[in-house]
Each structure stands twice: as structure tokens, then as C-alpha cells.
Scaffold this active site. Sequence first.
Site, short mmCIF file in Angstrom:
data_model
loop_
_atom_site.label_atom_id
_atom_site.label_comp_id
_atom_site.label_asym_id
_atom_site.label_seq_id
_atom_site.Cartn_x
_atom_site.Cartn_y
_atom_site.Cartn_z
N ARG A 10 0.86 -1.18 0.00
CA ARG A 10 0.00 0.00 0.00
C ARG A 10 0.90 1.23 0.00
O ARG A 10 1.96 1.24 0.66
CB ARG A 10 -0.89 0.04 1.25
CG ARG A 10 -2.07 -0.91 1.21
CD ARG A 10 -3.13 -0.49 0.19
NE ARG A 10 -4.26 -1.38 0.20
CZ ARG A 10 -4.46 -2.41 -0.61
NH1 ARG A 10 -3.56 -2.71 -1.54
NH2 ARG A 10 -5.55 -3.14 -0.52
N ASP A 59 3.24 -0.20 -7.52
CA ASP A 59 1.88 -0.38 -8.03
C ASP A 59 0.90 0.41 -7.16
O ASP A 59 -0.26 0.55 -7.52
CB ASP A 59 1.54 -1.88 -7.98
CG ASP A 59 0.18 -2.22 -8.57
OD1 ASP A 59 -0.17 -1.62 -9.62
OD2 ASP A 59 -0.53 -3.05 -8.00
N GLU A 78 -4.20 7.61 -3.90
CA GLU A 78 -4.63 7.12 -5.22
C GLU A 78 -6.02 7.66 -5.54
O GLU A 78 -6.84 7.76 -4.62
CB GLU A 78 -4.68 5.58 -5.20
CG GLU A 78 -3.32 4.95 -5.00
CD GLU A 78 -3.41 3.42 -4.85
OE1 GLU A 78 -4.48 2.85 -5.13
OE2 GLU A 78 -2.40 2.82 -4.45
N HIS A 86 -2.09 0.78 -9.60
CA HIS A 86 -2.72 -0.21 -8.71
C HIS A 86 -3.47 -1.29 -9.50
O HIS A 86 -4.71 -1.34 -9.51
CB HIS A 86 -3.66 0.47 -7.71
CG HIS A 86 -3.93 -0.38 -6.51
ND1 HIS A 86 -4.23 0.13 -5.28
CD2 HIS A 86 -3.94 -1.74 -6.36
CE1 HIS A 86 -4.42 -0.86 -4.41
NE2 HIS A 86 -4.25 -2.01 -5.05
#
Length: 353
Positions: A266, A290, A295, A313
Site C-alpha cells: 500500500r 503499483d 490514489e 494499482h
Amino acid sequence: MFLKRVCRNYSTGKSLTVLRLGPTRFAQQAWSNLVSKNNVKVVETDAANREQFISELKSGKFADVDFITRTFESFKQTGMMDKQLLKLIKEHTKVKAMSHNGAGYDQVDAIECGNLKIQLSNVPSLVDDATADTAVYLLLGAMRNFQLSSENMKKGQWKTQKCAGTPIGHDPEGKVLGILGMGGIGRTIRDRLVPFGFSKILYHNRHQLPKELEKGAIYCKTPEELFKESDVISISIPLNKNTKHIINEKSIGIMKDGVVIVNTARGPVIDESALKTALKSGKVAAFGADVWVNEPNVDPELISLSNVACLPHMGTHTVETMKAMEEFVVENVQTYIDTNKVLTMVPELKGKF
Ligand SMILES: O=CC(=O)O
């Protein structure tokens, strides 16, 4: 006798209203089966944001809801499942269980769910392969500057510069790999990376794994030990108050000069501002990720750095994995109907129901 068995096969008699938050892309059949075999009603939200969702809750629209299923994307409609929202859910529904479609459930306050007697399940294991594939891609991308080379090539730079002007990369072979977080994803990353010839694979985890699960990886008692010794650090820990900003100015300070960091966990486990400084100075040679803080509104300066390989992500973004995950959420609902317990209770709530 025969009739009894037939009845039991087709319905437990328990009626359940499920609030389904987030899209269903692959599990339509599983949902239809659930509805046809049980006395289940599925309702959905029309909310475009948290404020509207709260209005819906307060209007009594979900008063009959017993169970919530949710996806990562449903954050847009509800915001965090934090203390405030869970309290409202408790007040305005009959919810006793929630099933989150993902391994990481940091969008839901698990402890508060426990306090409010709401069971919470996640989707462990099924995400391991696709997420580990993503980590391998990012690790190679960061070590070899593949993403930059691709961007440079598309800009037409190959005509004038060797390898489109991309800096020379490094081989994994002979380097020390450190895996921070050795759950299912961390172990799958290790399995995938063994053939790359790292000299050592270190790991840190809350607990040392039994030998058969370590498969030759060496346990570091503290994250600091791992930070000091690794040439490449791959992160696969859950986000919680203990792991937030575990990668910060101080921890980066004790890492080797030129370390490569990969994050498929995360975003907020990293202090992005400290990382940016280290990427600019070369202390961190490259970063592949990622997952990001805030986000999808990612720090544009961070992703524009030439030594950053970035993905939006998409660790589990494959037909096979997404289908399996969606179907597993339905299995959690079915198990709740059959046993009064979700199938995969999150660790914080194990033994509490
Ligand atoms: O990020 C993906 C997941 O938590 O499954």
C-alpha cells in the site's frame, strides 16, 4: 426424509439482504446461484459520493440490510469504512457481516467492526500469484530501467541514442534481496525470484516462519536489519498504524547507497516525500510501485522521476484473479448463511465471533 434433504440443499431458510457495493464484473453467475439457492435479496447504492451514501443510509433505504459486500472501488461512493460510517451503518441497518473484495482491507476499520459486532472478511491467497507477478515486473523494470527505455523509445530517441538514451541497469544475480512481509504474497514473490540468482534472500515478518515455509530465506528479527543488508527491498506488508511510513527518512538513511525499492503493498507504508528526496539524490537508485499515497491522485513529481517505474494499482487486474476474488466474496456470503460466520475472518477479529 427425502423431502427434508431437498429442502436443506436449496435453502437454509435464512433470509438475507445484501448491500452490494462496487461493480460485479465476473461473478454474475455466482450471484445468481446465491440468490436462487437461498432467500437472498441484493440491493445496491445510487450514491455518487460519501455524502449521498450517508443520506441513503439515513433515509432508511438500507434498513433491512444484513450483509455488505464491497470492493476497493466502492471507496468512491462511501469513502473510508471508518468509525463514523460504521456507526451510521450500525444505526441504520441490521448489518452483522461485511466481505471485502481484496487482500488488503485498510479501507475498513477492522477493530471498529469488531466493537460493533460486525464480522469482516477479506480475500487472502487468491491474490498472491497476480500480485507477485506484478512485483517481479516492477523489480526488473526498476533494476533495468525498462519503463524509461520504453518511454524513450516511444519518443523516438532510439534513432540518436543507444538504447534510446536509457541508463545502464543492474542484474539481480548476486544481489541481496530483502522481502518485507512474508505472508502469502511475500512468499510467492520469493518463489518467483529464486531463479534470478540473488545471493541471499532475507525477510522480515512479525513472526519467523517455520523452516518449510522459509524455503531458505533468512529471517531478520527487525526491519532495520533487512534495510541495512539488502540491495533490493520488496514490500508486501499490510497497511496499519504500525506500518504506515515504515519507509521514511530514517529507514532510508540506514539502507545501502543505490538500493532499489519495490512496493506492491500500500502506498502509505512509504513516506513519499522522503523517498522523492532519496530518488533525486541517488541514495535510492530506483523505485517500482503499483500502489501510492492518495490514489488515484498520485504525486505527479514522484511518478515523473526517470528512476520510477509506476503502475496504477493493478496487481490483481487479471480476468482469472478478479473472477476468483469476486466469486470468493459470494462464497463468504454463502458460508455466512450456512454457518453464521464469514469464511475468511480478518486476523484482527479471529476468535471474536
Ligand atoms: O490491492 C489489492 C488487494 O488488496 O487485493
